[in-house]
Enzyme design. Structure first.
Site, PDB file in Angstrom:
ATOM      1  N   SER A 168      34.260  56.321  46.846  1.00 42.84           N
ATOM      2  CA  SER A 168      34.786  55.427  46.194  1.00 42.84           C
ATOM      3  C   SER A 168      35.999  55.987  45.405  1.00 42.84           C
ATOM      4  O   SER A 168      36.263  57.120  45.165  1.00 42.84           O
ATOM      5  CB  SER A 168      33.845  54.564  45.395  1.00 42.84           C
ATOM      6  OG  SER A 168      33.782  55.364  44.309  1.00 42.84           O
ATOM      7  N   LYS A 169      36.968  54.876  44.877  1.00 39.87           N
ATOM      8  CA  LYS A 169      38.140  55.239  44.076  1.00 39.87           C
ATOM      9  C   LYS A 169      37.446  55.974  42.909  1.00 39.87           C
ATOM     10  O   LYS A 169      38.250  56.836  42.398  1.00 39.87           O
ATOM     11  CB  LYS A 169      38.665  54.054  43.635  1.00 39.87           C
ATOM     12  CG  LYS A 169      39.664  54.229  42.661  1.00 39.87           C
ATOM     13  CD  LYS A 169      40.281  52.777  42.541  1.00 39.87           C
ATOM     14  CE  LYS A 169      40.130  52.124  41.214  1.00 39.87           C
ATOM     15  NZ  LYS A 169      40.668  50.755  41.065  1.00 39.87           N
ATOM     16  N   ARG A 170      36.371  55.535  42.452  1.00 36.60           N
ATOM     17  CA  ARG A 170      35.745  56.078  41.186  1.00 36.60           C
ATOM     18  C   ARG A 170      35.522  57.546  41.409  1.00 36.60           C
ATOM     19  O   ARG A 170      35.552  58.550  40.661  1.00 36.60           O
ATOM     20  CB  ARG A 170      34.517  55.519  40.798  1.00 36.60           C
ATOM     21  CG  ARG A 170      34.558  54.040  40.176  1.00 36.60           C
ATOM     22  CD  ARG A 170      35.380  53.831  38.887  1.00 36.60           C
ATOM     23  NE  ARG A 170      36.158  52.980  38.776  1.00 36.60           N
ATOM     24  CZ  ARG A 170      37.402  53.087  38.281  1.00 36.60           C
ATOM     25  NH1 ARG A 170      37.622  53.942  37.269  1.00 36.60           N
ATOM     26  NH2 ARG A 170      38.162  51.916  38.143  1.00 36.60           N
ATOM     27  N   GLY A 204      36.596  59.796  43.260  1.00 39.78           N
ATOM     28  CA  GLY A 204      37.986  60.488  43.007  1.00 39.78           C
ATOM     29  C   GLY A 204      38.814  60.650  41.703  1.00 39.78           C
ATOM     30  O   GLY A 204      38.971  61.772  41.097  1.00 39.78           O
ATOM     31  N   LEU A 205      38.503  59.691  40.846  1.00 43.64           N
ATOM     32  CA  LEU A 205      38.995  59.655  39.424  1.00 43.64           C
ATOM     33  C   LEU A 205      37.997  60.501  38.856  1.00 43.64           C
ATOM     34  O   LEU A 205      38.393  61.256  37.867  1.00 43.64           O
ATOM     35  CB  LEU A 205      38.710  58.197  38.789  1.00 43.64           C
ATOM     36  CG  LEU A 205      40.036  57.152  39.517  1.00 43.64           C
ATOM     37  CD1 LEU A 205      39.760  55.831  38.641  1.00 43.64           C
ATOM     38  CD2 LEU A 205      41.391  57.674  38.744  1.00 43.64           C
TER      39      LEU A 205
END
Ligand code: GLU
Length: 513
Positions: free
Chosen positions: A265-267, A269-270
């Site tokens: 998910s995007k999370r 990556g962050l």
């Protein structure tokens, strides 16, 4: 394959394209190339509430950066346009009407409040969540429960309505997935999905099937998350009499978190500081900036190579593939069923391999770009030499500068450990003599640098192994790095002797016996 292959990548412009989406685009592209087919880009933008400005441009730019240029698209046009669903409105309503007329769909007039009530009522009675289906539709407000006159009157009064598919009771829907084999679903598991919304727009399901048919798509290659929708699509194909030209389906496995559990998910990556998007994206809603592979220094060919192998394997040991080679080698039957674990270290490895084989000129170009942005100038033709020395030691283009700064700058610090261990009186004597010898030279080749050093070592009766690290730390400040004689020949004799003298002076207090 006899018929002309036509595949499509059909993203919705609801945000930046995640690399999972890009992998779907890549597999479609490769499949089209492999079969001399056509790769279509269709923008599925019928859900205006989820439309994000800039997302379509982002998708197009991402594909372009990777070299996945569609044969037909909103930009390029083609014989089956328009390629934006919001511009194809007139195609959908007619087919929805046809479905109603042949008894496979119906008008539903339930207001949001009525649906909410039904949700509560029917949820309480049965203990299972409400679904609009063969069991509940007789209790709802639709053209099946109302008289024809009532329905006609309501339609004429402009009352809001939706069109729902009439999913039959007690039937089996079977489909063949090229990756998963036969998938069978009972119609009880499918609800009466909305095909046309009250704003006159089609839903994803309706628009997707109609467009795949009208655009003569032969293979639908898409993410696994769409597999549950496919039986519904099969019913629509059947009810519109398009069964014989129905595309073949291939549902791609998920991209998993590095730990192997759950969808990437995007999370992730962050949280871990790696990109999961092809290009940087400034989120207009949250104000966040999401990092992109491009801006992080990944080369598009390396990135594509990495992505291709996330879920597909060539069946050989070969790992490095150009886009052309991938197009030749690709086949759907070598796509795995299980999810593919995302591993950023693998992406880095590919980048290293691709950087290694770049021409000197290209690498020098990267270095010069870094220098320009740092406002630093490099004398003469040294950029190419530096780039060549660094090629095996870099993961990203700007590493040439970041890891090779000593070529331009005197060391600001000296590796403490090396100084502690190697800064001996004996070594310093050698370095001082070497500095003296170098000043007498105009230029110095690697051989000359070595020969001169060896002569001095012999005079001083010091073994080469003892002095090398001290020499390196004096010249570069570091404890390790590329071949020292090459460094010396690139720096040149006068710069080297200056650096040696400076180090001897600065480190005077550290000399040990
Ligand atoms: N618009 C859908 C998406 O955003 C397309 C799914 C499909 O390829 O059918 O992923």
């Amino acid at each position: 394959m006899n018929k002309h292959v036509r595949v499509r990548f059909a993203p919705s412009p609801t945000g930046p394209l995640h690399i999972g989406g890009l992998r779907t685009a890549l597999y479609n592209f490769l499949f089209a190339r492999k079969h001399q087919g056509t790769f279509v880009l269709r923008i599925e933008d019928t859900d205006r509430s989820r439309y994000v400005p800039g997302a379509e441009e982002y998708i197009i730019n991402s594909l372009e950066w990777c070299g996945l240029i569609p044969d037909e698209s909103p930009d390029r046009g083609g014989d089956f346009g328009p390629y934006r669903q919001s511009e194809r409105k007139e195609h959908y309503a007619g087919f929805a009407r046809e479905l109603v007329e042949n008894g496979h769909a119906y008008y539903a007039f339930d207001t949001p409040e009525e649906l909410e009530k039904a949700r509560k009522r029917l949820h309480n009675d049965k203990g299972i969540p409400f679904q609009y289906n063969a069991f509940t539709r007789p209790q709802m407000k639709n053209s099946l429960t109302m008289s024809e006159e009532e329905t006609t009157a309501l339609l004429a009064s402009q009352a809001p309505f939706v069109v729902r598919l009439k999913v039959p009771e007690n039937e089996k829907v079977e489909l063949h997935d090229l990756i998963r084999g036969i998938v069978t679903v009972r119609t009880e598991e499918i609800d009466d999905k909305i095909l046309m919304k009250s704003d006159g727009m089609p839903t994803y399901h309706m628009a997707n099937v109609v467009d795949d048919h009208l655009m003569q798509i032969t293979h639908v290659i898409r993410g696994e998350e769409w597999l549950p929708s496919t039986p519904l699509h099969v019913l629509i194909y059947q009810y519109l009499g398009w069964e014989n030209t129905m595309p073949e389906f291939a549902h791609l496995p998920l991209l998993l978190k590095p730990e192997g559990k759950g969808k990437l998910s995007k999370r992730d990556g962050l949280k871990h500081g790696y990109p999961v998007f092809p290009l940087e994206w400034d989120d207009p809603q949250s104000g966040e900036t999401l990092t992109g592979f491009k801006e992080s220094g990944y080369l598009p060919d390396a990135f594509i190579n990495f992505l291709a192998l996330l879920g597909w394997n060539p069946g050989t040991e070969q790992e490095i593939f150009s886009l052309e080679e991938l197009s030749q080698a690709f086949s759907i039957d070598r796509i795995g069923k299980g999810g593919a674990k995302f591993d950023i270290n693998k992406a880095k490895w590919f980048n290293q391999q691709y950087l290694k084989i770049k021409s000197t000129q290209e690498l020098a170009g990267y270095l010069n770009a870094s220098l320009t942005s740092e406002g630093v100038e490099f004398p003469g033709d040294k950029a190419g030499q530096v780039a060549d020395v660094m090629r095996d030691r870099i993961t990203f283009p700007d590493d040439i500068w970041l890891k090779g700064q000593f070529f331009l700058k005197q060391p600001a610090e000296y590796n403490e450990k090396v100084v502690r261990e190697k800064w001996t009186r004996e070594n310093v004597q050698v370095l001082s003599d070497y500095a003296g010898a170098l000043t007498k030279l105009e230029t110095v080749s690697e051989e000359k640098a070595k020969g001169t050093l060896e002569a001095i070592l012999e005079l001083n009766k010091v073994a080469i192994g003892k002095v090398m690290q001290a020499l390196r730390v004096a010249l570069t400040g570091e404890g390790g790095g590329p071949d020292l004689m090459r460094i010396i020949s690139i720096l040149g004799p006068s710069e080297c002797s200056n650096r040696l003298r400076t180090a001897i002076e600065i480190l005077d207090d550290h000399v040990k016996d």
